[in-house]
Design a protein around this motif. Sequence first.
Motif, mmCIF file in Angstrom:
data_model
loop_
_atom_site.group_PDB
_atom_site.id
_atom_site.type_symbol
_atom_site.label_atom_id
_atom_site.label_comp_id
_atom_site.label_asym_id
_atom_site.label_seq_id
_atom_site.Cartn_x
_atom_site.Cartn_y
_atom_site.Cartn_z
ATOM 1 N N PRO A 75 0.805 -1.223 0.000
ATOM 2 C CA PRO A 75 0.000 0.000 0.000
ATOM 3 C C PRO A 75 0.837 1.272 0.000
ATOM 4 C CG PRO A 75 -0.004 -1.028 2.160
ATOM 5 C CD PRO A 75 0.653 -1.998 1.232
ATOM 6 N N LEU A 76 0.240 2.322 -0.505
ATOM 7 C CA LEU A 76 0.856 3.644 -0.425
ATOM 8 C C LEU A 76 1.017 4.030 1.041
ATOM 9 C CD1 LEU A 76 -1.180 5.368 -3.277
ATOM 10 C CD2 LEU A 76 1.195 4.569 -3.389
ATOM 11 N N VAL A 77 2.028 4.851 1.303
ATOM 12 C CA VAL A 77 2.379 5.223 2.670
ATOM 13 C C VAL A 77 1.898 6.645 2.932
ATOM 14 C CG1 VAL A 77 4.264 5.524 4.312
ATOM 15 C CG2 VAL A 77 4.373 3.701 2.592
ATOM 16 N N GLU A 78 1.006 6.792 3.886
ATOM 17 C CA GLU A 78 0.404 8.107 4.139
ATOM 18 C C GLU A 78 1.446 9.177 4.430
ATOM 19 O OE1 GLU A 78 -3.041 10.125 7.004
ATOM 20 O OE2 GLU A 78 -2.695 7.959 7.028
ATOM 21 N N SER A 79 2.497 8.818 5.147
ATOM 22 C CA SER A 79 3.553 9.777 5.478
ATOM 23 C C SER A 79 4.748 9.648 4.539
ATOM 24 C CB SER A 79 4.012 9.567 6.920
ATOM 25 O OG SER A 79 4.550 8.258 7.084
ATOM 26 N N GLY A 80 4.530 9.032 3.384
ATOM 27 C CA GLY A 80 5.605 8.852 2.419
ATOM 28 C C GLY A 80 5.834 10.086 1.562
ATOM 29 N N LEU A 81 6.735 9.946 0.593
ATOM 30 C CA LEU A 81 7.101 11.052 -0.290
ATOM 31 C C LEU A 81 5.955 11.384 -1.231
ATOM 32 C CD1 LEU A 81 9.381 12.961 -1.228
ATOM 33 C CD2 LEU A 81 10.082 11.161 -2.827
ATOM 34 N N ARG A 82 5.570 12.661 -1.274
ATOM 35 C CA ARG A 82 4.498 13.137 -2.152
ATOM 36 C C ARG A 82 5.073 13.892 -3.346
ATOM 37 N NH1 ARG A 82 0.283 17.004 -0.201
ATOM 38 N NH2 ARG A 82 2.036 18.166 0.646
ATOM 39 N N GLU A 83 4.238 14.019 -4.385
ATOM 40 C CA GLU A 83 4.563 14.870 -5.527
ATOM 41 C C GLU A 83 4.937 16.270 -5.072
ATOM 42 O OE1 GLU A 83 2.226 16.860 -9.379
ATOM 43 O OE2 GLU A 83 1.248 15.334 -8.156
ATOM 44 N N ALA A 84 4.248 16.757 -4.057
ATOM 45 C CA ALA A 84 4.474 18.121 -3.562
ATOM 46 C C ALA A 84 5.920 18.359 -3.150
ATOM 47 C CB ALA A 84 3.547 18.399 -2.375
ATOM 48 N N ALA A 85 6.631 17.291 -2.770
ATOM 49 C CA ALA A 85 7.977 17.452 -2.223
ATOM 50 C C ALA A 85 9.088 16.933 -3.131
ATOM 51 C CB ALA A 85 8.058 16.733 -0.869
ATOM 52 N N ILE A 86 8.761 16.134 -4.128
ATOM 53 C CA ILE A 86 9.800 15.407 -4.882
ATOM 54 C C ILE A 86 10.904 16.307 -5.446
ATOM 55 C CG2 ILE A 86 10.227 14.013 -6.952
ATOM 56 C CD1 ILE A 86 7.674 12.460 -6.332
ATOM 57 N N PRO A 87 10.598 17.351 -6.252
ATOM 58 C CA PRO A 87 11.715 18.146 -6.788
ATOM 59 C C PRO A 87 12.527 18.836 -5.696
ATOM 60 C CG PRO A 87 9.677 18.574 -7.991
ATOM 61 C CD PRO A 87 9.301 17.804 -6.772
ATOM 62 N N SER A 88 11.865 19.296 -4.645
ATOM 63 C CA SER A 88 12.561 20.000 -3.565
ATOM 64 C C SER A 88 13.489 19.090 -2.787
ATOM 65 C CB SER A 88 11.540 20.629 -2.607
ATOM 66 O OG SER A 88 10.681 21.511 -3.289
ATOM 67 N N VAL A 89 13.200 17.803 -2.773
ATOM 68 C CA VAL A 89 14.051 16.826 -2.096
ATOM 69 C C VAL A 89 15.162 16.336 -3.016
ATOM 70 C CG1 VAL A 89 14.090 14.484 -1.129
ATOM 71 C CG2 VAL A 89 12.264 16.073 -0.484
ATOM 72 N N VAL A 90 14.839 16.128 -4.288
ATOM 73 C CA VAL A 90 15.784 15.458 -5.189
ATOM 74 C C VAL A 90 16.739 16.424 -5.893
ATOM 75 C CG1 VAL A 90 15.974 13.981 -7.227
ATOM 76 C CG2 VAL A 90 14.191 13.538 -5.525
#
Length: 481
Positions: free
Chosen positions: A121-136
Amino acid sequence: MVMLLSLSTSVNVFACTGVVVGKDATEDGSIIIGRTEDIGAAYNKNFVVVPAATYKKGEMFEDLNGFKIEQPTKAYKYTMLPDVAEHEDGIYAAAGINEQGVAMTATVSAYLNEAIQKVDPLVESGLREAAIPSVVLPRIKTAKEGVQVLGEIVEKHGSAEGNIILFADQNEAWYMEILSGHQWAAVKVPDDMYAVIPNAFMLGYIDLNDQENVMASKDIINMPAKNGLLKNHEGKFHLALTYGETMTEGNRLRAWGGQHFFSPSQNIALDTPVFDLFMKADDKISVDEVMDLQRYRYEGTANDVNLPENKGKRAIGTENQAECHIIQMKEEYPKEVGGLMWMAMGNAEHSVYLPTFGGITDTHEAYKVPGVNYNPLSAYWTFRGLSTLAELDRVNYGQGVRSYWKQYELELIKAQEEVDKKVVELAKKDTKAAAMYMTETGIATAEDAIGKANEIHSQLYTFIAKHGGRAIKNPFVPVVE
C-alpha cells in the motif's frame, strides 16, 4: 482546511500530461522533457530560484503529511515552479534545473490497482509529488543519479502516491515510475524515440539484466509474482498491466492523441488494447511542435474537443493547465548554463512560452506574486486573464490571440540561437557574467511578453464590449508593436 486539502488532492488526481523526446528524435539534437500541470483553471503558480545552501547534521526537510528526510550537507541551487503558499498543500515545485545541469519534471500522477495496493500500500507519510523536486534536485549531479536517489527514498520512506517522473541532463533522459508504496522502475529514454504520457503507468517489459538502461527496486517482479498478480502481454511480464489501474477513457484519449500528433502514419487506434510507451515520430520533432502538442485538442480528428458533440472529452490542451513547461537539454551547454526551460503560465492554448536558462539567479517580480485571487501584477494572472477572454469564443476571440503568440514564439526560438552562442561563450570565460546575462535576458523577455499580454487583454476586452452580443463580422486581431 480539511475540505481545502481534500479538494486540492482530488484536483491532482486527474492532473498532467508528460512528454519526453530523445536527442536523435529532435530537430536540433536537444533532449526534451516537459509536462502540463493540469491542476486548475484559476491556480496561481510562481517561478523562482532556490539558492544553494549548507545544512548542519540533523537538519530536516519536512512535508505537510509527516514525511521527513535529512537535508544534504550541501544543497545545489535550482529553479522551480511552486504553488503559492495560499494553496496550503505544500511546495509543488513542479519542475526545475539545478546548478549541476540536471532537469526534472515531477510529476504525472498515476494510480495503482486495488490488488497491488493490498500487498504494497501507499504510505500516508511517504514522499508526495508536492515534495519530490525540492528533495531530489538539491542532491543530484546526473539524470541517472536522480533516479537512484529517488528510488532509494521510495524504498526507505515509502511513497504516498503513484507517480511518473522525467529526468534529463546533457547526455540522456530517464523515465521513472513509482508503482506502489515501495516499488519503482526506470528506463533510459531511447535517443531516437519519444513518449507522451497521460495519468497512467505505461512501462511494459523491462530487462532487469540491462543495468546500463534499466533500474528498478529489487522486488519489482518478485512482489507481484509471489502474490499471483504478475500479468503478461505478448508472452512477457508487463509492469503497467500488473501495477496500474485499467486505462480510463481520458488517459486513452491523451495516449492516442500524443501518438497521433507525432506519428500519424502509424494510424494508432483509440481502442488499442495496450499502448507502447516509446514511439518513433514520422519526422524530427521541434520545440515549437512540443508547444503545439501541449495545446492539442485533437483538432481535425473525430475527437476534436472543440466540436459540440465532443464536449467533456479530455484534451491534452485543457483549460485546467496552471502552467506548462518544456525543458531542452543541449549538448553544448556547460553545466553552469544547465538547460533551457520554455514556460507558459496559465493554459498553453492562449498563452505564450518564454525561455529561461537553468543558470539564472533570479526571475521577474511578476513570477513571485502570492495569493489565490486575480492580481494584475502577477504573471500567472496576466496570461490566464487573457486566456479566459480568448476562450469565451475560440474562433472570434481566441484565434487571433493564439496566432499572435505563435508568431511571437517562433521569433523567440529563432533569436535563441544567438542568445545560446553568447551564453556559451560567456560561460567559458566568466561564469558570473554568464549568470548575470542569463538572468537579465530572462527578465527582459518576461517584461516584454507581460507588457504585450496586458495590451492584448485591453484590446480584446474593448472588442468584446463593443460588440455587446451582436454578430461579429471580423474576428479579433491584436495590434501590438
